[in-house]
Design a protein around this motif. Structure first.
Motif, PDB file in Angstrom:
ATOM      1  N   ARG A   4      38.979  54.485  37.831  1.00  0.00           N
ATOM      2  CA  ARG A   4      38.314  55.420  38.743  1.00  0.00           C
ATOM      3  C   ARG A   4      39.323  56.244  39.502  1.00  0.00           C
ATOM      4  NH1 ARG A   4      33.503  51.672  41.455  1.00  0.00           N
ATOM      5  NH2 ARG A   4      32.164  51.594  39.584  1.00  0.00           N
ATOM      6  N   GLU A   5      40.424  55.634  39.897  1.00  0.00           N
ATOM      7  CA  GLU A   5      41.463  56.360  40.631  1.00  0.00           C
ATOM      8  C   GLU A   5      42.121  57.411  39.759  1.00  0.00           C
ATOM      9  OE1 GLU A   5      44.117  53.451  42.129  1.00  0.00           O
ATOM     10  OE2 GLU A   5      42.711  52.699  43.667  1.00  0.00           O
ATOM     11  N   LYS A   6      42.248  57.125  38.452  1.00  0.00           N
ATOM     12  CA  LYS A   6      42.846  58.103  37.544  1.00  0.00           C
ATOM     13  C   LYS A   6      41.953  59.324  37.392  1.00  0.00           C
ATOM     14  CE  LYS A   6      45.424  54.746  34.778  1.00  0.00           C
ATOM     15  NZ  LYS A   6      45.577  54.127  33.420  1.00  0.00           N
ATOM     16  N   VAL A   7      40.627  59.061  37.419  1.00  0.00           N
ATOM     17  CA  VAL A   7      39.679  60.167  37.304  1.00  0.00           C
ATOM     18  C   VAL A   7      39.637  60.987  38.565  1.00  0.00           C
ATOM     19  CG1 VAL A   7      37.263  60.791  36.936  1.00  0.00           C
ATOM     20  CG2 VAL A   7      38.260  58.904  35.657  1.00  0.00           C
ATOM     21  N   ARG A  31      32.518  42.068  45.034  1.00  0.00           N
ATOM     22  CA  ARG A  31      31.645  42.314  43.887  1.00  0.00           C
ATOM     23  C   ARG A  31      31.770  41.203  42.849  1.00  0.00           C
ATOM     24  NH1 ARG A  31      32.082  48.851  42.569  1.00  0.00           N
ATOM     25  NH2 ARG A  31      31.174  49.568  44.552  1.00  0.00           N
ATOM     26  N   THR A  32      33.003  40.810  42.557  1.00  0.00           N
ATOM     27  CA  THR A  32      33.182  39.751  41.564  1.00  0.00           C
ATOM     28  C   THR A  32      32.665  38.415  42.075  1.00  0.00           C
ATOM     29  OG1 THR A  32      35.462  39.422  42.342  1.00  0.00           O
ATOM     30  CG2 THR A  32      35.138  40.857  40.444  1.00  0.00           C
ATOM     31  N   GLN A  33      32.688  38.200  43.377  1.00  0.00           N
ATOM     32  CA  GLN A  33      32.119  36.973  43.937  1.00  0.00           C
ATOM     33  C   GLN A  33      30.611  36.934  43.740  1.00  0.00           C
ATOM     34  OE1 GLN A  33      33.540  36.893  47.995  1.00  0.00           O
ATOM     35  NE2 GLN A  33      35.468  35.913  47.429  1.00  0.00           N
ATOM     36  N   TRP A  34      29.955  38.064  43.890  1.00  0.00           N
ATOM     37  CA  TRP A  34      28.518  38.119  43.640  1.00  0.00           C
ATOM     38  C   TRP A  34      28.216  37.819  42.172  1.00  0.00           C
ATOM     39  CZ3 TRP A  34      24.671  37.744  46.806  1.00  0.00           C
ATOM     40  CH2 TRP A  34      24.775  38.205  48.119  1.00  0.00           C
ATOM     41  N   ILE A  35      28.988  38.457  41.272  1.00  0.00           N
ATOM     42  CA  ILE A  35      28.784  38.229  39.839  1.00  0.00           C
ATOM     43  C   ILE A  35      29.026  36.762  39.494  1.00  0.00           C
ATOM     44  CG2 ILE A  35      29.607  38.820  37.530  1.00  0.00           C
ATOM     45  CD1 ILE A  35      30.366  41.592  38.661  1.00  0.00           C
ATOM     46  N   TYR A  36      30.083  36.205  40.041  1.00  0.00           N
ATOM     47  CA  TYR A  36      30.469  34.813  39.808  1.00  0.00           C
ATOM     48  C   TYR A  36      29.353  33.856  40.218  1.00  0.00           C
ATOM     49  CZ  TYR A  36      33.233  30.523  40.795  1.00  0.00           C
ATOM     50  OH  TYR A  36      33.726  29.245  40.870  1.00  0.00           O
ATOM     51  N   GLY A  37      28.853  34.007  41.430  1.00  0.00           N
ATOM     52  CA  GLY A  37      27.798  33.121  41.916  1.00  0.00           C
ATOM     53  C   GLY A  37      26.488  33.292  41.168  1.00  0.00           C
ATOM     54  N   LEU A  38      26.110  34.549  40.889  1.00  0.00           N
ATOM     55  CA  LEU A  38      24.878  34.792  40.133  1.00  0.00           C
ATOM     56  C   LEU A  38      24.970  34.188  38.734  1.00  0.00           C
ATOM     57  CD1 LEU A  38      24.263  38.519  41.168  1.00  0.00           C
ATOM     58  CD2 LEU A  38      22.842  36.560  41.800  1.00  0.00           C
ATOM     59  N   TRP A  81      39.059  42.500  35.488  1.00  0.00           N
ATOM     60  CA  TRP A  81      38.167  43.578  35.086  1.00  0.00           C
ATOM     61  C   TRP A  81      37.887  44.526  36.250  1.00  0.00           C
ATOM     62  CZ3 TRP A  81      34.411  39.649  32.411  1.00  0.00           C
ATOM     63  CH2 TRP A  81      34.963  39.286  31.171  1.00  0.00           C
ATOM     64  N   MET A  82      37.693  43.961  37.429  1.00  0.00           N
ATOM     65  CA  MET A  82      37.416  44.799  38.584  1.00  0.00           C
ATOM     66  C   MET A  82      38.621  45.660  38.939  1.00  0.00           C
ATOM     67  SD  MET A  82      35.069  45.764  40.590  1.00  0.00           S
ATOM     68  CE  MET A  82      33.858  44.544  40.059  1.00  0.00           C
ATOM     69  N   LYS A  83      39.822  45.107  38.833  1.00  0.00           N
ATOM     70  CA  LYS A  83      41.030  45.888  39.101  1.00  0.00           C
ATOM     71  C   LYS A  83      41.169  47.025  38.087  1.00  0.00           C
ATOM     72  CE  LYS A  83      43.749  42.215  41.293  1.00  0.00           C
ATOM     73  NZ  LYS A  83      44.970  41.367  41.174  1.00  0.00           N
ATOM     74  N   ARG A  84      40.838  46.738  36.830  1.00  0.00           N
ATOM     75  CA  ARG A  84      40.931  47.773  35.802  1.00  0.00           C
ATOM     76  C   ARG A  84      39.920  48.878  36.046  1.00  0.00           C
ATOM     77  NH1 ARG A  84      40.961  45.571  29.802  1.00  0.00           N
ATOM     78  NH2 ARG A  84      42.847  44.638  30.714  1.00  0.00           N
ATOM     79  N   ILE A  85      38.715  48.520  36.443  1.00  0.00           N
ATOM     80  CA  ILE A  85      37.687  49.513  36.739  1.00  0.00           C
ATOM     81  C   ILE A  85      38.133  50.416  37.886  1.00  0.00           C
ATOM     82  CG2 ILE A  85      35.345  49.822  37.635  1.00  0.00           C
ATOM     83  CD1 ILE A  85      34.545  47.302  36.079  1.00  0.00           C
ATOM     84  N   ARG A  86      38.685  49.799  38.938  1.00  0.00           N
ATOM     85  CA  ARG A  86      39.161  50.588  40.073  1.00  0.00           C
ATOM     86  C   ARG A  86      40.308  51.497  39.690  1.00  0.00           C
ATOM     87  NH1 ARG A  86      39.276  45.783  44.691  1.00  0.00           N
ATOM     88  NH2 ARG A  86      36.999  45.653  44.985  1.00  0.00           N
ATOM     89  N   ALA A  87      41.210  50.984  38.845  1.00  0.00           N
ATOM     90  CA  ALA A  87      42.343  51.808  38.417  1.00  0.00           C
ATOM     91  C   ALA A  87      41.873  52.995  37.596  1.00  0.00           C
ATOM     92  CB  ALA A  87      43.316  50.965  37.598  1.00  0.00           C
TER      93      ALA A  87
END
Length: 341
Positions: free
Chosen positions: A338-341, A287-294, A330-336
């Protein structure tokens, strides 16, 4: 100080093979001087990395060769040898070695070197582009266009040294004159354009960026051998395409040309295939690779038509390099979360 060995890297070997078509085309379009520039860049890159690797008891990497060749191919064909040498030393030293060597650098070293000489020596880097050779044997039998005795007629006219040169992208932005898309695809870019009665030489551009066909051949090899991530290659092209469509057809910005011209002109395609795909400076998750390239593709279009430097590729990639680590965090934080929820 010890003598470092040479670290073989199979992915880098594949990239070197992919760079063969643009290099051959660069020689054909601009003459044998290209080979001299390549040799100078490789020698100074190896010397710089050898000195720094010796101090930390590490090996010289084959990535050094890739950096030198990419850096050389994004230079103008008339660049003085000493400027080429200065740029690659800066790129290797401050773009990679100060961070600890291969795998630890934040910025693409080839872009660091290119941006440095671009800012420090703007006349040599922006105003001395030349047309490409055509026919057979083209540049294979010439040293360079600036010294050739077989230049096209428009280059032999009196007062040529007082003429201005412009790349297709600069001519489009500044004078509203667009180069034929077929010429952009193949790389045989030459001729004169008339601006208010004054002739201006149409220069082809940087050595390895003029032939979209050669770049695509190299890109196909990288994808076939899985030496490059497809989404990193595709995303900057899509980012530039969508941004150009949005600005031209939605926002009504007339200075932005058609999307196909945006893709084929300048160094966008070369950057997408050979620089954005560099795994060290790119984000790690899909996902971050897509954001990076775009992001890089969008910034190229925005900076081309709103910034001072019409090329914009170097600065867009450096901005992307700066953003990449944060994207992964940021992506790691988002995943973390989501896991807490």
């Amino acid at each position: 100080m010890i003598k470092p060995g040479f670290q073989k890297q199979k992915p880098m070997q594949k990239v070197l093979v992919a760079l063969i078509p643009p290099t051959i085309c660069a020689v054909y379009f601009f003459g044998l001087r290209v080979l001299a520039l390549v040799l100078i860049c490789i020698i100074f890159a190896l010397i710089t990395e050898w000195i720094t690797a010796s101090r930390r008891k590490a090996k010289v990497t084959q990535a050094c060769l890739v950096t030198a060749l990419i850096y050389c191919l994004i230079l103008p064909p008339t660049v003085p040898f000493w400027i080429a040498a200065v740029g690659i030393v800066v790129g290797i030293l401050f773009g990679k070695e100060v961070f600890g060597g291969f795998g630890k650098n934040v910025f693409n070293p080839a872009i660091v070197g290119r941006a440095f000489v671009w800012i420090c020596f703007p006349v040599d880097m922006t105003s001395k582009f030349v047309p490409s050779f055509s026919g057979f044997p083209g540049g294979f039998a010439q040293w360079s266009m600036i010294s050739s005795q077989e230049q096209p007629g428009y280059l032999l006219r009196a007062g040529l040294d007082a003429l201005t040169s412009a790349t297709p992208m600069f001519a489009a932005k500044t004078y509203g004159q667009f180069t034929d898309l077929g010429a952009l695809f193949l790389g045989n870019i030459s001729g004169l354009i008339q601006v208010e009665g004054h002739p201006i030489v149409l220069g082809a551009g940087s050595m390895g960026e003029v032939s979209a066909l050669a770049i695509l051949l190299g890109g196909a090899w990288l994808l076939y051998t899985r030496a490059a991530q497809p989404r990193l290659m595709l995303s900057p092209i899509l980012g530039a395409l969508f941004t150009a469509l949005l600005l031209k057809h939605v926002a009504g910005v007339d200075t932005v040309p058609d999307p196909l011209f945006v893709i084929l002109s300048g160094g966008l395609l070369f950057a997408a295939v050979f620089m954005v795909t560099e795994p060290v400076t790119a984000p790690k998750s899909p996902r971050t690779q897509w954001i990076y390239g775009l992001f890089i593709g969008a910034m190229i279009v925005l900076l081309r038509y709103k910034g001072i430097f019409t090329g914009a590729v170097a600065f867009s990639i450096l901005l992307g390099n700066m953003l990449a680590p944060s994207l992964d965090m940021w992506m790691k934080r988002i995943r973390a979360n989501r896991e807490k929820v």
